[in-house]
Design an enzyme around this catalytic site. Structure first.
Site, PDB file in Angstrom:
ATOM      1  N   ARG A   1       0.826  -1.222   0.000  1.00  0.00           N
ATOM      2  CA  ARG A   1       0.000   0.000   0.000  1.00  0.00           C
ATOM      3  C   ARG A   1       0.857   1.269   0.000  1.00  0.00           C
ATOM      4  NH1 ARG A   1      -1.687   1.947   4.661  1.00  0.00           N
ATOM      5  NH2 ARG A   1      -2.168  -0.058   5.626  1.00  0.00           N
TER       6      ARG A   1
ATOM      7  N   TYR B   1     -16.941  12.733 -16.813  1.00  0.00           N
ATOM      8  CA  TYR B   1     -17.491  11.407 -16.522  1.00  0.00           C
ATOM      9  C   TYR B   1     -18.414  11.512 -15.298  1.00  0.00           C
ATOM     10  CZ  TYR B   1     -17.704   6.700 -14.681  1.00  0.00           C
ATOM     11  OH  TYR B   1     -18.155   5.517 -14.157  1.00  0.00           O
TER      12      TYR B   1
ATOM     13  N   ASP C   1      -7.691  15.296 -17.453  1.00  0.00           N
ATOM     14  CA  ASP C   1      -8.056  13.884 -17.614  1.00  0.00           C
ATOM     15  C   ASP C   1      -7.826  13.536 -19.089  1.00  0.00           C
ATOM     16  OD1 ASP C   1      -9.349  11.442 -18.026  1.00  0.00           O
ATOM     17  OD2 ASP C   1     -10.767  11.801 -16.396  1.00  0.00           O
TER      18      ASP C   1
ATOM     19  N   LYS D   1      -9.304   2.023 -19.348  1.00  0.00           N
ATOM     20  CA  LYS D   1      -9.684   2.268 -20.749  1.00  0.00           C
ATOM     21  C   LYS D   1      -8.522   1.912 -21.676  1.00  0.00           C
ATOM     22  CE  LYS D   1     -13.162   4.038 -18.546  1.00  0.00           C
ATOM     23  NZ  LYS D   1     -13.793   3.110 -17.657  1.00  0.00           N
TER      24      LYS D   1
HETATM   25  N1  LCS Z   1     -12.185   9.600 -16.396  1.00  0.00           N
HETATM   26  C1  LCS Z   1     -12.880   9.345 -17.518  1.00  0.00           C
HETATM   27  C2  LCS Z   1     -12.787  10.281 -18.669  1.00  0.00           C
HETATM   28  C3  LCS Z   1     -13.681   8.214 -17.592  1.00  0.00           C
HETATM   29  O1  LCS Z   1     -14.361   7.976 -18.710  1.00  0.00           O
HETATM   30  C4  LCS Z   1     -13.766   7.349 -16.463  1.00  0.00           C
HETATM   31  C5  LCS Z   1     -14.619   6.135 -16.466  1.00  0.00           C
HETATM   32  C6  LCS Z   1     -13.028   7.670 -15.312  1.00  0.00           C
HETATM   33  C7  LCS Z   1     -12.231   8.799 -15.328  1.00  0.00           C
HETATM   34  C8  LCS Z   1     -13.046   6.797 -14.101  1.00  0.00           C
HETATM   35  O2  LCS Z   1     -12.299   5.660 -14.309  1.00  0.00           O
HETATM   36  P1  LCS Z   1     -12.511   4.267 -13.543  1.00  0.00           P
HETATM   37  O3  LCS Z   1     -12.609   4.594 -12.079  1.00  0.00           O
HETATM   38  O4  LCS Z   1     -13.778   3.665 -14.053  1.00  0.00           O
HETATM   39  O5  LCS Z   1     -11.288   3.499 -13.867  1.00  0.00           O
HETATM   40  N2  LCS Z   1     -15.545   6.089 -17.519  1.00  0.00           N
HETATM   41  C9  LCS Z   1     -16.464   5.163 -17.688  1.00  0.00           C
HETATM   42  C10 LCS Z   1     -17.429   5.204 -18.713  1.00  0.00           C
HETATM   43  O6  LCS Z   1     -17.585   6.104 -19.530  1.00  0.00           O
HETATM   44  N3  LCS Z   1     -18.170   4.107 -18.655  1.00  0.00           N
HETATM   45  O7  LCS Z   1     -17.836   3.309 -17.598  1.00  0.00           O
HETATM   46  C11 LCS Z   1     -16.700   3.928 -16.908  1.00  0.00           C
END
Ligand code: LCS
Length: 397
Positions: free
Chosen positions: A58, A113, A185, A210
């Site tokens: 951690r 998001y 982001d 992603k």
């Molecule tokens: N930033 C962006 C631009 C995202 O699209 C997402 C997740 C996150 C941060 C957060 O990431 P995670 O915690 O899921 O790894 N976007 C999603 C979407 O458009 N559909 O499902 C998750």
């Protein structure tokens, strides 16, 4: 040597060296929660920060597997170093919690998001942090909404799910003037197509879930920036514990080795699909930064070297027609998330952005008819044929 390598070579090689113990060519997965010290003195020195080294998974710097991933992604983004997290949301949370305190102001892109919106609007505000959501594609609005106490400007570009683009260089300049940190982001564009740190941004965040992982088989997040910035996150990293697992770190390393190839195919497919949709009689509108019809196409051309794999569009017949389309596709998977090798289709207002009040999201352009497509790396003819058959067979009201 590293500085001279081209992007694709960095994807394959940056951060990697044969394992010093047995010479394993591929980075090993250090699947261990804890590390053995040579002596009590060494353990104490590591905990006191007097000696570099590993202690407990951690704690910064997690494990040697994480260290390779951090070096690779930092090289790709052109940053000094970074920190991995269990998800993209954990990464964004750590950036916010480590930099903001009661009375500070955060200016964020309005279209972000859904969970980022939720974190900023419902959680940070509980701790006395002021938050404004601003259409950052309009520089005047950004200027008007910066305050004396603005400590952070958070940009999502292209934005999820409207694909709105904002000018990273211009906004970063405004942030610098008032001593605010600019955080970008970069999940949608990836460093293959957009390098926010080179454009003047201070910090980059990613959902590794992603394109970095790239195969829809992990959750992860990463933050890249200057050494002192990353160090300033250590208390949050060590004491909150949103740690990426070592297997996920290894999957991200493997994913990044093909980032350049995948992104080029995602983008060339997306351009073809966007052109197909724009010319289709059943389609009302299409937003893809590579199309001349995109409202910020000129800014996208200026700051991106490619336009990525994400498209949003509206169908004639609105949400009902959109639902029909999503129920009729066969190759495209009806699923949230994005950035996978497979093409995914989803409906933001009932799925990824359902947590934002309807009046608020409609004002931002997240309309009920918006369908979002994450274009995969299949052959474009097959993706187009699938959308075409689904559009053809959908009954019209
Ligand atoms: N930033 C962006 C631009 C995202 O699209 C997402 C997740 C996150 C941060 C957060 O990431 P995670 O915690 O899921 O790894 N976007 C999603 C979407 O458009 N559909 O499902 C998750």
């Amino acid at each position: 040597m590293k500085k001279e390598m081209k992007f694709g070579t960095q994807c394959v090689h940056a951060g990697e060296k044969p394992d010093p113990l047995y010479g394993a060519h591929t980075t090993p997965i250090y699947q261990t929660s804890t590390f053995v010290f040579d002596s009590a003195e060494q353990g104490a020195a590591r905990f006191a920060g007097k000696e570099e080294g590993y202690t407990y998974m951690r704690m910064v710097p997690n494990t040697p597997t994480h260290a390779v991933l951090v070096e690779k992604i930092a090289a790709l983004e052109g940053g000094e170093t970074g920190q991995t997290f269990s998800s993209g949301m954990a990464a964004i949370t750590a950036v916010a919690l480590s930099q903001l305190e009661k009375g500070d102001h955060l200016l964020s892109t309005d279209v972000v998001y859904g969970s980022t919106y939720g974190l900023f609007s419902s959680i940070l505000t509980k701790f006395g942090i002021e938050v404004s959501f601003v259409d950052t594609s309009d520089l005047e609005k950004v200027k008007d909404n910066l305050r004396k106490n603005t400590k952070m400007v958070f940009l999502e570009t292209p934005a999820n799910p409207t694909m709105t683009v904002c000018d990273i260089a211009e906004i970063s300049k405004m942030a610098v003037k008032i001593g605010a940190l600019s955080v970008v982001d970069n999940t949608f564009a990836t460093p293959r197509f957009q390098r926010p740190l080179k454009l003047g941004g201070d910090v980059v965040v990613h959902s590794c879930t992603k394109y970095i992982g790239g195969h829809a088989d992990l959750l992860g997040g990463v933050v890249v920036g200057r050494k002192e910035f990353v160090k300033s996150m250590t208390p949050i990293v060590n004491n909150t514990g949103a740690t990426m697992g070592p297997h996920e770190a290894w999957l991200c390393i493997r994913g990044l080795k093909t980032l350049h190839l995948r992104m080029e195919k995602h983008a060339s497919n997306a351009m073809k699909v966007a052109e197909f949709l724009e010319a289709h009689p059943e389609i009302e509108w299409v937003r893809y930064p590579g199309l001349p019809s995109h409202p910020q196409h000129e800014i996208a051309k200026k700051q991106m070297s490619g336009f990525g794999g994400m498209i949003s569009f509206g169908i004639k017949g609105g949400i009902e027609a959109g639902r029909e389309l999503m129920n009729r596709v066969e190759l495209c998977a009806l699923a949230v998330s994005l950035g996978s090798v497979d093409t995914l289709i989803q409906h933001p207002t009932s799925m990824t952005h359902a947590n934002i009040l309807r009046e608020v999201r409609t004002k931002m352009g997240i309309t009920d008819d918006l369908v979002r497509l994450s274009v995969g790396i299949e052959e474009p003819e097959d993706i187009i044929a699938d959308l075409d058959q689904a559009l053809r067979t959908a009954p019209r009201s």
